[in-house]
Design a protein around this motif. Structure first.
Motif, PDB file in Angstrom:
ATOM      1  N   CYS A 138       0.822  -1.213   0.000  1.00  0.00           N
ATOM      2  CA  CYS A 138       0.000   0.000   0.000  1.00  0.00           C
ATOM      3  C   CYS A 138       0.861   1.271   0.000  1.00  0.00           C
ATOM      4  O   CYS A 138       1.523   1.557  -0.978  1.00  0.00           O
ATOM      5  N   GLU A 139       0.864   2.047   1.111  1.00  0.00           N
ATOM      6  CA  GLU A 139       1.629   3.296   1.085  1.00  0.00           C
ATOM      7  C   GLU A 139       3.130   3.028   1.043  1.00  0.00           C
ATOM      8  O   GLU A 139       3.900   3.881   0.606  1.00  0.00           O
ATOM      9  N   GLY A 140       3.566   1.861   1.486  1.00  0.00           N
ATOM     10  CA  GLY A 140       4.961   1.448   1.332  1.00  0.00           C
ATOM     11  C   GLY A 140       5.969   2.394   1.933  1.00  0.00           C
ATOM     12  O   GLY A 140       7.069   2.554   1.402  1.00  0.00           O
ATOM     13  N   LYS A 146     -16.935   6.721  12.524  1.00  0.00           N
ATOM     14  CA  LYS A 146     -17.293   7.315  11.239  1.00  0.00           C
ATOM     15  C   LYS A 146     -16.202   8.301  10.836  1.00  0.00           C
ATOM     16  O   LYS A 146     -15.815   9.181  11.603  1.00  0.00           O
ATOM     17  N   THR A 147     -15.715   8.162   9.616  1.00  0.00           N
ATOM     18  CA  THR A 147     -14.632   9.010   9.138  1.00  0.00           C
ATOM     19  C   THR A 147     -14.856   9.352   7.678  1.00  0.00           C
ATOM     20  O   THR A 147     -15.856   8.956   7.075  1.00  0.00           O
ATOM     21  N   GLY A 148     -13.928  10.132   7.124  1.00  0.00           N
ATOM     22  CA  GLY A 148     -13.997  10.467   5.709  1.00  0.00           C
ATOM     23  C   GLY A 148     -13.379   9.368   4.864  1.00  0.00           C
ATOM     24  O   GLY A 148     -13.138   8.254   5.344  1.00  0.00           O
ATOM     25  N   PRO A 149     -13.108   9.638   3.582  1.00  0.00           N
ATOM     26  CA  PRO A 149     -12.503   8.632   2.708  1.00  0.00           C
ATOM     27  C   PRO A 149     -11.225   8.060   3.319  1.00  0.00           C
ATOM     28  O   PRO A 149     -10.444   8.791   3.928  1.00  0.00           O
ATOM     29  N   LEU A 150     -11.025   6.766   3.159  1.00  0.00           N
ATOM     30  CA  LEU A 150      -9.845   6.130   3.740  1.00  0.00           C
ATOM     31  C   LEU A 150      -8.576   6.581   3.033  1.00  0.00           C
ATOM     32  O   LEU A 150      -8.516   6.642   1.807  1.00  0.00           O
ATOM     33  N   THR A 151      -7.553   6.867   3.816  1.00  0.00           N
ATOM     34  CA  THR A 151      -6.240   7.190   3.264  1.00  0.00           C
ATOM     35  C   THR A 151      -5.439   5.903   3.091  1.00  0.00           C
ATOM     36  O   THR A 151      -5.745   4.870   3.699  1.00  0.00           O
ATOM     37  N   ASP A 152      -4.386   5.974   2.276  1.00  0.00           N
ATOM     38  CA  ASP A 152      -3.497   4.810   2.139  1.00  0.00           C
ATOM     39  C   ASP A 152      -2.850   4.464   3.471  1.00  0.00           C
ATOM     40  O   ASP A 152      -2.608   3.289   3.768  1.00  0.00           O
ATOM     41  N   HIS A 153      -2.562   5.484   4.279  1.00  0.00           N
ATOM     42  CA  HIS A 153      -1.987   5.219   5.596  1.00  0.00           C
ATOM     43  C   HIS A 153      -2.946   4.374   6.442  1.00  0.00           C
ATOM     44  O   HIS A 153      -2.515   3.473   7.176  1.00  0.00           O
ATOM     45  N   THR A 154      -4.243   4.672   6.358  1.00  0.00           N
ATOM     46  CA  THR A 154      -5.214   3.915   7.143  1.00  0.00           C
ATOM     47  C   THR A 154      -5.347   2.490   6.633  1.00  0.00           C
ATOM     48  O   THR A 154      -5.396   1.534   7.420  1.00  0.00           O
ATOM     49  N   ARG A 155      -5.406   2.317   5.314  1.00  0.00           N
ATOM     50  CA  ARG A 155      -5.480   0.959   4.757  1.00  0.00           C
ATOM     51  C   ARG A 155      -4.247   0.147   5.174  1.00  0.00           C
ATOM     52  O   ARG A 155      -4.344  -1.053   5.476  1.00  0.00           O
ATOM     53  N   THR A 156      -3.094   0.801   5.188  1.00  0.00           N
ATOM     54  CA  THR A 156      -1.859   0.140   5.621  1.00  0.00           C
ATOM     55  C   THR A 156      -1.956  -0.247   7.090  1.00  0.00           C
ATOM     56  O   THR A 156      -1.626  -1.373   7.473  1.00  0.00           O
TER      57      THR A 156
END
Length: 369
Positions: free
Chosen positions: A17-19, A323-333
């Motif tokens: 992901c964000e790597g 509840k949050t906004g669009p997921l960031t790559d940091h969050t997916r990681t």
């Protein structure tokens, strides 16, 4: 005959992901807490240049000191790291200094989970973190102080004291932050945060160190104008301009942090850091526009807090729902690492209108004796 449980190495792909450095921070922190040795090939694979920088080296070494870990590959430019944790014995009194403008907030991210739990009551650990306090590519120390730490206190009951001893601006660094971290003998409670409530106040500070006060004023005025244009009531806006003394800051720089407080106790941030290539008005506009974006999606946490709470809800006991906004790559990681390391399960409900419901069944972590 006695038997000893030996954990095999958990392999974590550093290019996922964000790597970037977050994989290192989250994996190392969970490795220390859970006594699971890890290997991370392809460290910071998606960054240029790849491999460890001084701040990552300092952060991993800090965690290693906390848990008496054996490490391999923890040096500048390394692309493969092995971390074999020992026992965490608290309290600790520690100092970490990358010798650069590396972020103090990122050093806190890797060390805080390691210091947060104890098998028996103990006094708080004392942590001095040196380097950059207000830099791009990381939360500013003001964000940690006014958004992240209040969230930890309100939702997890963890009261972490933080004092900014001296600000350090890019590229010189030279800042120092002191933290007192209490430890818990219980599991963290789950978080339910799905109703933000109306915004009642937007406050903030535009600050400079080693630069003329007028630059902070220009940041403040630009941010205010953008907020007004975005529909924020003029009576709800309270932004101060600050110039630090020579003793309060090392080097020259600045930035702005804006905070929207809601009736339900949520705090949503927007920030920007000064650079030589950007006018103060641009910095103020960026912070205000980021805040307005974070408000539009209706979430209860902003993009920075979104990924920072993942470790803690994975460790908490029971189901958390945020509840949050669009997921960031940091969050997916962060979710991927938390699932792999802890066994916690996450469920994501992504709404077409932009908000996301993150649910997590945490593991109820408490330290073993």
């Amino acid at each position: 005959m006695t038997s000893t449980i030996v954990h095999s190495l958990v392999h974590i792909d550093g290019s996922f992901c964000e790597g970037g450095g977050q994989i290192l921070r989250n994996a190392v922190a969970l490795s220390a807490l859970l006594s699971k040795p890890i290997s991370i090939p392809n460290a910071r694979h998606n960054r240029r240049p790849p491999g460890l920088r001084k701040q990552h080296e300092a952060g991993i070494n800090l965690a290693a000191t906390i848990c008496s870990a054996e490490t391999e590959g923890v040096h500048l430019a390394s692309t493969s790291v092995t971390f074999k944790p020992g026992k965490i014995e608290l309290p600790k009194t520690l100092t970490a200094d990358p010798g650069t403008a590396g972020s103090t907030t990122l050093l806190l991210q890797v060390s805080l989970p390691c210091l947060l739990f104890s098998s028996s009551p103990t006094s708080p650990s004392q942590l001095t973190l040196c380097g950059g306090t207000n830099a791009s590519q990381a939360p500013q120390i003001d964000y940690t102080q006014h958004v992240f730490l209040p969230f930890m206190k309100r939702h997890f009951g963890v009261d972490i004291a933080l004092k900014i001893m001296r600000r350090g601006y890019f590229p010189k660094g030279g800042g120092a932050v002191f933290c007192s971290v209490p430890s818990l003998t219980r599991a963290l409670p789950p978080v339910t945060l799905t109703e933000r409530g109306p915004v009642r106040l937007v406050r903030g500070e535009a600050r400079v160190g080693g630069l003329p006060f007028i630059l902070a004023e220009r940041m403040k005025n630009a941010a205010r104008a953008t907020l007004l244009a975005g529909g924020v009531s003029p009576t709800a806006i309270r932004i101060n301009a600050v110039r630090e003394s020579q003793e309060e800051a090392f080097g020259s720089g600045g930035g702005i942090l804006l905070l929207a407080e809601t009736d339900n106790g949520c705090v949503i941030g927007g920030s920007s850091v000064s650079t030589k290539s950007k006018a103060p008005e641009e910095i103020g506009n960026e912070a205000a526009e980021e805040l307005l974006r974070n408000l539009r999606h209706g979430g209860c946490v902003d993009g920075y807090l979104q990924d920072q709470i993942i470790i803690f809800i994975a460790l908490a006991k029971g189901r958390s729902t945020v509840k949050t906004g669009p997921l960031t790559d940091h969050t997916r990681t962060a979710i991927k690492i938390a699932e792999q390391m802890t066994g916690a399960t996450f469920h994501l409900e992504e709404n077409p209108s932009g908000f996301v419901i993150i649910s997590c069944d945490g593991i109820g972590y408490t330290p073993s004796l």
